[in-house]
Write a protein that holds these residues in place. Structure first.
Motif, PDB file in Angstrom:
ATOM      1  N   LEU A 182       0.874  -1.255  -0.051  1.00 37.93           N
ATOM      2  CA  LEU A 182      -0.126   0.053   0.057  1.00 37.93           C
ATOM      3  C   LEU A 182       0.825   1.129  -0.029  1.00 37.93           C
ATOM      4  CD1 LEU A 182      -2.825   1.609   0.519  1.00 37.93           C
ATOM      5  CD2 LEU A 182      -2.056   1.405   3.031  1.00 37.93           C
ATOM      6  N   LEU A 183       1.778   1.387   0.948  1.00 34.74           N
ATOM      7  CA  LEU A 183       2.445   2.593   0.957  1.00 34.74           C
ATOM      8  C   LEU A 183       3.326   2.846  -0.095  1.00 34.74           C
ATOM      9  CD1 LEU A 183       3.734   2.127   4.878  1.00 34.74           C
ATOM     10  CD2 LEU A 183       1.548   3.531   3.803  1.00 34.74           C
ATOM     11  N   ASP A 184       4.105   2.003  -0.608  1.00 42.67           N
ATOM     12  CA  ASP A 184       4.743   2.162  -2.091  1.00 42.67           C
ATOM     13  C   ASP A 184       3.850   2.735  -2.991  1.00 42.67           C
ATOM     14  OD1 ASP A 184       3.940   0.162  -4.076  1.00 42.67           O
ATOM     15  OD2 ASP A 184       3.937  -1.154  -2.486  1.00 42.67           O
ATOM     16  N   ALA A 185       2.253   2.811  -2.943  1.00 44.37           N
ATOM     17  CA  ALA A 185       1.593   3.424  -4.066  1.00 44.37           C
ATOM     18  C   ALA A 185       1.183   4.585  -3.764  1.00 44.37           C
ATOM     19  CB  ALA A 185       0.562   2.236  -4.462  1.00 44.37           C
ATOM     20  N   MET A 186       1.785   5.325  -2.775  1.00 39.76           N
ATOM     21  CA  MET A 186       1.411   6.580  -2.162  1.00 39.76           C
ATOM     22  C   MET A 186       2.323   7.321  -2.479  1.00 39.76           C
ATOM     23  SD  MET A 186      -0.109   6.265   1.642  1.00 39.76           S
ATOM     24  CE  MET A 186      -1.359   4.975   2.069  1.00 39.76           C
TER      25      MET A 186
END
Ligand SMILES: C[S@@+](CC[C@H](N)C(=O)[O-])C[C@H]1O[C@@H](n2cnc3c(N)ncnc32)[C@H](O)[C@@H]1O
Length: 414
Positions: A182-186
């Motif tokens: 998730l965080l890598d896509a922010m």
């Protein structure tokens, strides 16, 4: 004063080695370029990279995650752990069960952020749907929400009624809140260092237009961004002189959105665990002089490269996670650190050996067995996801079981 009204005209052809997009993909990409052109114009010729990345990935109907393309799997651009092997979900189930068992029945809930194509949600529900009160999904892309619903209807139809898609963050969260990749896509902000002897200037990197094409631009970082970057680099280097350590031209990412998200989850979580699985490192490994261009990567039909200014809306743009920054933000907002380890260790600590051998034993088809063995290998191999991917658990409230982190502790790297 930068020049205005320079809307980019057309997407340049992809570099040799990358497959050419179909005409309808080019049309979508050009429409997104039009949106970007207006945003760059509105910013007097400069669009902060995090704003650029948000437009690339999440513009309704046109963004990479919000458009109609199949981003996951063999026909898409990349695969994630749940698509590689159902063993990933089976191991995760072991850990989730123990965490949920420590909570009162009404708090035995799961909230998944960024559920992708819904594979992991479907697998978890099939394995433990009867043990949980609700399974909430928060997903930015309407297109992916529809795919998630179809996947869950296929993998765990009996539990579909437990799933709710939330339009916004609930005021209070209980149970397990998690995100896989998730965080890598922010969206991330980008910075670059300019040094003069021992002095360092922080520049912010963004996107502009030159001769009808997107191009990189820099501008002096505003004060709050300047000090956030300096703090992060000082933390990573334990107070080293930044000019000497990194030198002029060093550039990297600052995960402002991810940190804001962690803070808001930490504040909302009443009792339970926040679990994050992603590729990344602690700050001292993230901000290294050798990693002088940062960790930003693009994925297009299983080709990885580093140019986010091409194939707009058609490729994934992602950065690695600074797990130190994420942990610090969680601790600052009332969470405690439960565990941090590599994906391989987390899976092994959650009975990977037994689960895998049972699974492969029941696999009668020889070709299937090879495919599953290869998937398993990717999940744990040091050269693939086993070492680069980390698992971080932060908790609020009771003392939660940390058996999934019992060996291979990496908290000293945070
Ligand atoms: C790389 S994909 C991972 C998908 C899935 N978790 C998996 O492992 O296959 C990132 C996902 O996060 C979603 N996403 C990104 N930012 C989000 C946010 N702030 N809230 C909810 N979903 C988000 C994207 O739309 C996408 O579904």
């Amino acid at each position: 004063m930068r020049q205005m009204n320079q809307i980019p005209l057309a997407e340049p052809a992809p570099p040799p080695g990358l497959p050419a997009p179909q005409p309808e993909q080019m049309a979508r990409s050009n429409a997104l370029l039009g949106v970007l052109g207006h945003q760059i114009d509105a910013g007097q010729g400069f669009l902060r990279f995090d704003h650029f990345m948000r437009t690339l990935l999440y513009t309704p109907g046109l963004g990479y995650y919000s458009g109609p393309a199949a981003v996951f799997g063999g026909s898409g651009d990349f695969v994630t752990a749940p698509q590689l092997s159902p063993i990933f979900a089976s191991c995760l189930t072991q850990q989730l069960r123990r965490w949920l068992a420590a909570l009162p029945t009404e708090e035995q809930c799961i909230t998944e952020f960024g559920a992708g194509d819904g594979t992991l949600a479907g697998q978890l529900l099939a394995a433990m749907g009867h043990e949980i009160g609700s399974y909430d999904i928060v997903e930015l892309s309407a297109n992916l929400q529809a795919r998630q619903q179809a996947t869950i209807a296929q993998l765990a139809p009996q539990h579909l009624t437990k799933v709710r898609w939330l339009a916004e963050l609930p005021e209070q969260l209980n149970g397990v809140v998690f995100g896989n990749e998730l965080l890598d896509a922010m969206p991330v902000r980008l910075f670059e260092l300019r040094t003069h002897q021992d002095q360092v200037q922080i520049l912010e990197r963004g996107v502009g237009i030159e001769r009808g094409r997107l191009c990189w631009q820099t501008q002096t970082a505003e004060a709050s961004f300047d000090s956030a970057v300096r703090d992060q680099l000082r933390y990573a280097t334990q107070g080293a002189n930044l000019a000497q350590k990194f030198g002029s031209g060093f550039s990297s990412e600052y995960p402002e959105e991810a940190l804001g998200w962690v803070a808001s989850i930490a504040l909302r979580l009443q009792r339970g665990v926040l679990l994050l699985i992603d590729y990344g490192f602690g700050a001292s490994e993230f901000y290294l002089p050798q990693r002088s261009g940062g960790t930003l990567m693009c994925h297009y039909r299983h080709h990885a490269h580093t140019d986010p200014l091409i194939l707009v809306g058609l490729q994934d743009v992602t950065s690695h996670v600074d797990f130190s920054a994420v942990t610090q933000m969680g601790l600052k907002h009332g969470l405690t650190l439960l565990g941090y380890t590599t994906q391989a260790r987390f899976l092994m600590n959650n009975r990977l050996g037994e689960i895998a051998s049972d699974f492969l034993e029941q696999c009668n088809d020889f070709k299937d067995r090879i495919t599953h063995t290869q998937g398993l290998q990717k999940l744990v191999s040091e050269a693939e996801m086993g070492e680069l991917f980390k698992v971080l658990a932060l908790a609020k409230g009771d003392i939660f079981d940390n058996a999934g982190f019992i060996s291979g502790d990496r908290t000293n790297r945070l």
